[in-house]
Design an enzyme around this catalytic site. Structure first.
Site, PDB file in Angstrom:
ATOM      1  N   ARG A 212      29.300   5.452  -9.924  1.00  0.00           N
ATOM      2  CA  ARG A 212      27.824   5.430  -9.931  1.00  0.00           C
ATOM      3  C   ARG A 212      27.243   6.467 -10.898  1.00  0.00           C
ATOM      4  O   ARG A 212      26.221   7.108 -10.608  1.00  0.00           O
ATOM      5  CB  ARG A 212      27.255   5.701  -8.538  1.00  0.00           C
TER       6      ARG A 212
ATOM      7  N   CYS B   2      22.158   0.812  -1.246  1.00  0.00           N
ATOM      8  CA  CYS B   2      22.706   1.991  -0.578  1.00  0.00           C
ATOM      9  C   CYS B   2      21.947   3.237  -1.018  1.00  0.00           C
ATOM     10  O   CYS B   2      21.721   3.441  -2.210  1.00  0.00           O
ATOM     11  CB  CYS B   2      24.190   2.141  -0.891  1.00  0.00           C
TER      12      CYS B   2
ATOM     13  N   GLU C  19      22.280   8.285  -3.858  1.00  0.00           N
ATOM     14  CA  GLU C  19      22.714   7.295  -4.845  1.00  0.00           C
ATOM     15  C   GLU C  19      21.480   6.757  -5.574  1.00  0.00           C
ATOM     16  O   GLU C  19      21.524   6.476  -6.767  1.00  0.00           O
ATOM     17  CB  GLU C  19      23.452   6.169  -4.121  1.00  0.00           C
TER      18      GLU C  19
END
Ligand code: EPU
Length: 306
Positions: free
Chosen positions: A170, A220, A291
């Site tokens: 990520r 998320c 995130e």
């Protein structure tokens, strides 16, 4: 009165535009200018005017991984929504930054090109997906990317090979170096269409079974800590269903916060994020890292003065 920097680009400029209209969380305060170029040719001009006017510039893909805070923001937001052209030569596909990622996955399937099907069901734009190295259980954007055209605001576009983009879980260097993605090129493999369709449908079914795909959310909220699942930790801390205003920890997947109220604010979501992070720290001694990207003017000011 001096005309504003985009007065002659009125067809695709809006003033005081609520970001709640442009984010999958459906929250976020107004931005000074919201510019949505219809063609690539307009982009250098918009950058140039924004830089000349001293406006802080932010690039928006599909708004599916951001939380924009509630206060009015002094930004020029440039949406890449209409800059989503798509080309393929041999087993390579080049996609414009604004292309909706599921459309890229569908096009690759239609051309019998495999390698992007692990990205099925991930919302967002190609540019945003590259910037954050979006992915899921079966793969990440960086797996098949060979490089991207990037540009600094007001600068000259240049090609960067994928290994120089600093990909990790990520993560890429793109958001940290002030660069914006213009387009991305992927190297794929000739693959039977039937197989690609089957994989895509099976990944989508898995996601629908375990994630609140139809709710307003930003996917998320937290990264998975190494070797652990943020969703499982939040769930085991007993936080499913915890609510602040219209923001609620999803009953289906605890790493999702869903907006299910009529008057939800970004402040509700931020408060809930703090409650969740504090509880997981208290119960498991694990510090969760966000995130999603938080876009905040206050945060910018405090950083600028730090
Ligand atoms: N789990 C729970 N309770 C929950 C959620 C999950 O116990 O509320 C457990 C599951 O049963 C499973 C484990 O935690 O044993 C992992 O859950 P899951 O398979 O749903 O995957 P995840 O690690 O939570 C990651 C990505 C998702 C991606 C899925 C599937 C991150 C932070 N999340 O989730 O990405 O869709 O794998 O590929 O890396 C996103 O980036 O926005 C996102 C949703």
């Amino acid at each position: 009165m001096t005309p504003h920097p985009f007065h002659d680009l009125a067809a695709f400029t809006r003033e005081n535009e609520p970001m709640a209209h442009h984010t999958s969380f459906r929250v976020g305060g107004p931005v000074r200018y919201f510019v949505e170029p219809r063609e690539w040719d307009a982009l250098p001009l918009v950058f140039e005017r924004g830089v000349a006017a001293g406006l802080p510039i932010r690039i928006l893909g599909r708004g599916s991984n951001i939380l924009v805070t509630d206060e009015p923001h002094p930004w020029l937001v440039i949406s890449t929504q209409h800059l989503g052209d798509l080309r393929h030569r041999g087993t390579c596909i080049e996609a414009g930054a604004g292309l909706y990622l599921p459309r890229l996955v569908a096009a690759a399937e239609a051309w019998g090109l495999g390698g992007l099907e692990p990205l099925a069901g991930i919302p967002g734009s190609v540019g945003g997906a590259v910037a954050m190295n979006a992915g899921g259980r079966y793969g990440r954007v960086s797996d098949r990317l060979i490089g991207a055209m990037v540009v600094p605001p007001g600068g000259t576009p240049r090609w960067m090979d994928a290994p120089n983009l600093g990909f990790d879980y990520r993560h890429s260097i793109v958001p940290h170096t002030g660069l914006f993605v213009l387009s991305a090129t992927f190297q794929l493999d000739k693959t039977p269409r039937g197989y690609l369709q089957e994989r895509r449908l099976s990944i989508l079914a898995e996601k629908h079974a375990s994630q609140p795909m139809d709710a307003a959310s930003a996917g998320c909220v937290f990264k998975n800590p190494p070797g652990q699942s943020a969703g499982r930790l939040i769930d085991q801390a007993g936080l499913k269903g915890t609510r602040v205003g219209g923001a609620c920890v999803s009953h289906k997947h605890a790493n999702f916060i869903v907006n299910d109220g009529p008057n939800t604010t970004a402040t509700d979501v931020l408060q809930l994020i703090q409650i969740v992070a504090a509880r997981v720290r208290a119960v498991f001694g694990v510090s969760l890292e966000l995130e999603i990207d938080v876009w905040s003017t206050d945060q910018e000011r405090s950083t600028a003065h730090a």
